[in-house]
Design an enzyme around this catalytic site. Structure first.
Site, short mmCIF file in Angstrom:
data_model
loop_
_atom_site.label_atom_id
_atom_site.label_comp_id
_atom_site.label_asym_id
_atom_site.label_seq_id
_atom_site.Cartn_x
_atom_site.Cartn_y
_atom_site.Cartn_z
N GLU A 1 0.83 -1.20 0.00
CA GLU A 1 0.00 0.00 0.00
C GLU A 1 0.87 1.26 0.00
O GLU A 1 1.84 1.36 0.76
CB GLU A 1 -0.92 0.03 1.23
CG GLU A 1 -2.03 -1.01 1.19
CD GLU A 1 -3.03 -0.82 2.34
OE1 GLU A 1 -2.74 0.00 3.24
OE2 GLU A 1 -4.08 -1.48 2.33
N ASP B 1 -8.83 3.72 -3.22
CA ASP B 1 -9.66 4.86 -2.82
C ASP B 1 -9.11 6.12 -3.46
O ASP B 1 -7.90 6.35 -3.48
CB ASP B 1 -9.67 5.03 -1.30
CG ASP B 1 -10.58 4.01 -0.62
OD1 ASP B 1 -11.22 3.24 -1.35
OD2 ASP B 1 -10.64 4.01 0.62
N ASP C 1 -27.17 30.40 -14.05
CA ASP C 1 -25.82 30.97 -13.98
C ASP C 1 -24.99 30.55 -15.19
O ASP C 1 -24.27 31.37 -15.78
CB ASP C 1 -25.14 30.49 -12.68
CG ASP C 1 -23.72 31.00 -12.53
OD1 ASP C 1 -23.55 32.22 -12.45
OD2 ASP C 1 -22.79 30.18 -12.51
N HIS D 1 -16.64 33.91 -4.26
CA HIS D 1 -15.35 33.95 -4.95
C HIS D 1 -14.75 32.55 -5.03
O HIS D 1 -14.87 31.76 -4.10
CB HIS D 1 -14.37 34.88 -4.23
CG HIS D 1 -14.79 36.32 -4.27
ND1 HIS D 1 -14.41 37.24 -3.32
CD2 HIS D 1 -15.57 36.99 -5.15
CE1 HIS D 1 -14.91 38.42 -3.63
NE2 HIS D 1 -15.63 38.29 -4.73
N LYS E 1 -4.26 40.48 14.39
CA LYS E 1 -4.35 41.28 15.61
C LYS E 1 -3.12 41.08 16.49
O LYS E 1 -2.55 42.05 17.02
CB LYS E 1 -5.62 40.90 16.37
CG LYS E 1 -5.91 41.82 17.56
CD LYS E 1 -7.31 41.63 18.10
CE LYS E 1 -7.61 42.68 19.16
NZ LYS E 1 -9.00 42.58 19.66
#
Length: 1092
Positions: free
Chosen positions: A118, A216, A257, A751, A771
């Protein structure tokens, strides 16, 4: 949005179809999809391997870590799969914070393998290139691959080889598997590029002695590349994130759209919620959602969505009625609120879009009142005053409580009002009308000079503003600090006359010496001149077919503003960057594939060119230059004092929000020095720090405002620059999208780049970091204006900023079309029409929409009735008109009209010329007797003249009776066309008085000569008079008027045109040569005086 997740089945289908690799990929196309409607027995007939192999079953609904959640059934037979699905299919489950129903599953062959076989591989896109992650241990317990995996960055436009992959990624892979993996990864990367993936993860990737197995897979593709990849992708279905249902209304808006040049988005979060939004603008829609959540409304927020990009009235109506339909399905004990918000539009006509919303409100007024809906409106932009007026008016006429506010009210103040946190003003301040800003308020008739120095850095513009010198070797090219000055000249790509006129008006009001637009480039026309206004006078700007000619003729141009479409923007931008005179390019188009944008960025960086956009409105430097539609129309330019520089520079992603910043900054400070909207795409051409550092190095800028956004990590660079002392000027910053962390499932905002892929990309995390770094960060967008004012006031108090006295700007005349739109002027129309109206969303014939025309099946006769007679005629009348057209369609090639048409066709003339030649022969002697016959017979009948008296009078006056007589047909050889029409008229017309009169006349004329019959022209003429007089749709005067103005001859002209066209096509098809009339059919005679 560009990067969209696809199902595992779709991703594997792409891989199996299109991967090109020497490695053997096993189990190609061996998968089966299961939904609640699936019959497993029939599925087994379609996929026989389901009965013979061990199987794996798992949900295919964008769920991460399915194995750890116990959502993978392994090593089962078909009965085991059936039993496993029985306890899970259509069952609700929780994944993280999201609750959803498991409804789509994937069955694949079970692959026996060892743990050592794997592997993990992932490819994902970033601004600088594509990263390949590889780990030699894959599977459920792979853990934190970011820290463990080997990484290989493949730069933009670079290729990889098996050697580089093997060397940099596969060092820990056993030798017997290294070559196969290298071959597969190279093929996988090429597939990733060719099909415009933005993310592709395989875990585990199993490699055995038999080959490679993709167990997967998770993937995203760039949906904007559909026009490139459609042939390979086919019709891709993008599933919603787990925990959110796919609603048909969302699909409907997505379809609208896709068919529109505007942007229309809708995501349903909680259809039972009481707070609904209808917001204009991608950035504004996020800000409103943030504010609703900040004020405690997250659990009641029903939807997220936005409309922008100047949708039409009809498109806005369709969008609005969808929202209103959804919100009036279930009642809420506290009633509901609808927030119709938006920033200040740059180019969208607010009144036009609001008219669409008003139509929808009128249509839904009853359910809106039943559901106790209160509506709050706040908007600004072109013609917003009229939009707010009609919105307020509909509230009064329908009785629905509608509270209306304009630019005088903070953008998100209506949210506090709607949620009960803020009082609703009884009489909000009235903003000045658009026209008021265009009047010279100084009282002087002269045009004042510039009110301020255009730019504090103006003296350095020749140094900073010049194109960056190309560095030798591989040294990075330094980009210009000053992008725009009062001398900046630009070329506009695209026939965007409204945007160019807006730029010229801005130039004029800024007291520039000459226009900032030197030329336009439009490849779909030849070189020509386009007329514009410069203040009061008209000027001509050149339009070129190709970029090379424009650059050669205008060497002083250094800015390109590209309005090219998403399909052509890449090629035109790459071409422009080949010209060294260009140092700034603004790309307006939204929806450019990310791979193309990254190539543009790479080339721009190499050449020292600053890119603004894609997906932007542009930028503005007050007193100097504006890009396209930035800043809106002139009323907003003047209201926000953008005609002269202030002391505050800003950068944002959103174009609409940049205009809102213009408004906020003008109200709280001395105004804007420069502002740039970098665009909403994931990879904007320039980033926040590019502009913030420019502002830091520009003396005229005293403070900086940044409006950041969820997604990406660019804001952290500002943090580092502040901490390191590179940025010393005060920075006010707020990142929108704080609501995203409160939603149970992922929401893609307006966006393309507004999506957090990790915790650091959330707006909350970025605001906190800013901040901590020392930026001024408000608690919410609501407080942004207060923080900006506080910082500005401190700078004024400390003497850093010395506000200059205001002076009025020059006046600019308003365009006629806009003045008329605002209702300021009126003028008589040049001509009037009453039969057709093409101005709306649907063509209208005499008051009947084209949809209704087809639904009513009125046919060609009914359509002619609407356009000629302005009536919807009875069915028998429509049929009669169609029969007349059929019987007059042709009468052989020998008649004069057909003969002329044939001669012209054989002379090589075109269809229109040949048809016209035939039509010109129509008159009293050929085909034009319908009107004359109708008039003669009507006059005689109406005067009470007997048929014999009429015949005798016409003979005495020496006049032919129009409609009587035929060259071939006679009483003994009747014209079947007349007989067919006569049978129909006698059967269906309520009265045939004039026809009966004409038939009596025919009896008299045929007794004298058998061919003096009532011919087809005469029959149609008199029958039509009977129709007009007796069908019930016309007064007697109206019926007579149609005869007088020549309507009946139109029947013959229209019908015979079909035959003439047939003759034209016949001659062309038969390839007949030039016609020359034979000599033996011409009698050559001498003039009379010579023959005597």
């Amino acid at each position: 949005m560009s990067a969209k997740a696809i199902s595992e089945q779709t991703g594997k289908e792409f891989l199996y179809k299109h991967i090109c690799t020497s490695a053997t990929v096993q189990n190609r196309f061996r998968y089966a999809s299961v939904t609640p409607e699936t019959d497993l027995d029939r599925l087994a007939q379609e996929h026989p391997w389901l009965l013979t192999e061990r199987l794996v079953v798992k949900p295919d609904q964008l769920i991460k870590r399915r194995g750890k959640l116990g959502l993978v059934g392994v090593n089962l037979d078909l009965n085991g799969v059936r039993e496993w699905l029985r306890t899970r299919l259509m069952k609700e489950t929780t994944v993280g914070k999201a609750k959803g129903v498991l409804k789509n599953f994937l069955i694949e062959p079970f692959v026996p393998h060892k743990q050592s076989e794997e592997f993990y591989v992932c490819i994902y896109a970033t601004r600088e290139g594509d990263h390949i992650l590889f780990h030699h241990e894959g599977g459920v317990d792979v853990g934190d691959v970011d820290s463990k995996a080997k990484k290989l960055l493949v730069g933009v436009d670079e290729k990889i080889s098996e050697g580089s992959v093997s060397k940099q990624l596969l060092a820990q892979v056993p030798n017997d598997k290294r070559l196969v993996l290298a071959q597969f990864i190279v093929g996988l990367f090429n597939l990733y590029e060719d099909l415009f993936f933005t993310y592709l993860e395989i875990n585990p990737l199993v490699v055995t002695k038999d080959g490679v197995y993709v167990l997967d897979m998770a993937a995203k593709i760039d949906a904007t590349a559909d026009y490139i990849c459609k042939a390979k992708w086919g019709d891709v279905e993008f599933p919603p994130p787990f925990g959110r249902e796919a609603y048909p209304e969302e699909a409907y808006i997505a379809d609208l759209d896709a068919k529109s040049g505007a942007s229309l988005k809708l995501t349903l979060l909680n259809p039972q919620g009481r707070i609904w939004t209808m917001v204009a603008g991608g950035g504004a829609s996020v800000v409103y959602s943030d504010t609703i959540c900040d004020l405690g409304g997250v659990d009641e927020l029903a939807n997220y969505g936005e409309y922008s990009g100047a949708p039409s009235e009809q498109q806005t109506y369709d969008y609005a009625k969808t929202i209103l339909s959804l919100m009036t399905r279930e009642k809420h004990p506290d009633g509901k609120v609808l927030i119709i918000g938006g920033s200040i539009a740059n180019f969208t006509n607010v009144a036009a879009t609001f008219k669409g919303i008003v139509r929808a409100i009128r249509d839904y007024q009853v359910p809106l009142k039943e559901h106790e809906v209160t509506i709050f409106v706040r908007r600004g932009g072109p013609n917003y005053q009229e939009g707010l007026r009609v919105m307020g008016e509909v509230g009064k006429t329908t009785g629905i409580p509608i509270h209306v506010f304009g630019t005088e009210t903070h953008m998100t103040a209506i949210v506090g009002m709607a949620l009960g946190h803020r009082p609703i003003p009884n009489q909000p301040p009235v903003a000045a009308h658009t026209a008021n800003f265009l009047l010279n308020s100084s009282g002087s008739t002269s045009t004042p000079a510039s009110s301020r120095t255009a730019s504090f850095s103006e003296n350095r513009c020749k140094v900073d503003g010049s194109p960056a010198k190309k560095a030798k070797c591989a040294a990075p090219v330094v980009k210009a600090t000053t992008l725009f000055s009062k001398q900046t000249k630009s070329i506009v790509w695209g026939m965007q006359t409204r945007a160019v006129q807006g730029m010229l008006d801005f130039d004029y009001v800024c007291s520039r010496d000459d226009p900032s637009v030197a030329a336009m480039v439009y490849p779909f026309t030849g070189d020509h001149k386009q007329k514009f206004y410069w203040g009061h006078k008209e000027i001509l700007l050149p339009v070129y077919k190709n970029m090379g000619e424009a650059m050669k003729k205008h060497p002083d141009v250094d800015v390109l503003i590209s309005f090219a479409s998403l399909r052509s923007a890449f090629d035109s931008t790459m071409e422009t960057m080949q010209y060294p005179q260009i140092h700034t390019i603004a790309i307006i188009a939204e929806g450019i594939p990310e791979a193309h944008t990254r190539k543009i960025i790479k080339t721009a960086d190499e050449k020292g060119i600053t890119i603004i956009g894609p997906a932007t409105v542009g930028g503005i430097k007050p007193g100097c230059f504006k890009i396209g539609n930035t800043g809106g129309m002139l009323d907003n330019i003047l209201a926000s004092k953008l005609y002269r520089p202030g002391s505050v520079a800003y950068v944002s992603r959103s174009g609409g929000m940049s205009n809102e910043l213009n408004n906020i900054i003008s109200r709280t400070t001395d105004g804007v020095f420069e502002g740039v909207a970098i665009g909403g795409d994931r990879y904007p051409g320039s980033v926040f720090t590019d502009h913030v550092l420019r502002y830091q190095d520009t003396p005229g800028v005293k403070m900086i405002v940044v409006l950041g956004e969820i997604g990406g990590t660019e804001e952290y660079k500002i943090c580092h620059a502040i901490k390191e002392g590179r940025i010393t000027k005060p920075v006010v910053c707020w990142c929108i999208g704080t609501c995203a962390t409160m939603f149970a499932s992922e929401v893609q905002f307006g966006h393309a780049g507004a999506c957090a892929n990790q915790a650091a990309e959330t707006a909350v995390a970025k605001n906190k970091a800013l901040k901590e770094a020392g930026a001024f960060v408000p608690k919410s967008f609501d407080e942004l204006g207060e923080i900006i004012k506080s910082v500005y006031d401190d700078l004024v108090a400390n003497g850093v900023i010395q506000p200059a006295p205001e002076q009025p700007p020059p006046t600019v005349p308003m365009d006629y079309s806009w003045a008329r739109e605002l209702g300021l002027i009126r003028k008589p129309a040049s001509f009037m029409t009453s039969i057709c109206d093409e101005r709306g969303q649907e063509l209208i014939y005499a008051g009947m929409t084209i949809t209704e025309v087809f639904k009513s099946e009125i046919g060609l006769g009914g359509t002619l009735g609407l356009l000629w007679f302005q009536r919807r005629l009875p069915r028998y009348a429509c049929q009669f008109i169609e029969m007349c057209l059929m019987v007059t369609a042709d009468h052989g090639p020998a008649v004069s009209g057909a003969h002329n048409t044939i001669v012209c066709a054989r002379a090589g003339k075109d269809l229109i010329s040949s048809l016209t030649s035939g039509l010109l022969t129509i008159g009293d002697r050929f085909g034009g007797a319908l009107d004359a016959a109708a008039k003669q017979f009507s006059k005689a009948f109406d005067s009470g003249m007997l048929p014999m008296e009429f015949v005798n009078k016409m003979k005495k006056d020496g006049q032919l009776i129009m409609g009587i007589g035929h060259r071939v047909k006679s009483i003994n050889n009747p014209d079947m066309r007349v007989q067919i029409l006569k049978d129909f008229v006698k059967q269906h017309f309520p009265s045939t008085q004039l026809l009966d009169y004409a038939l009596d006349v025919e009896k008299i004329t045929t007794s004298k000569k058998p061919n003096l019959i009532l011919n087809v022209d005469g029959f149609i003429g008199v029958a039509f008079v009977d129709l007009l007089r007796t069908c019930g749709g016309f007064t007697r005067d109206e019926a007579d008027e149609f005869v007088e103005i020549g309507a009946l001859n139109g029947i013959f002209v229209l019908g015979r045109s079909m035959g003439f066209i047939g003759h034209y096509l016949d001659q062309k098809r038969l390839r007949q040569g030039l016609y020359r009339h034979p000599w033996d059919d011409i009698s050559y005679v001498l003039p009379e005086h010579m023959s005597m």
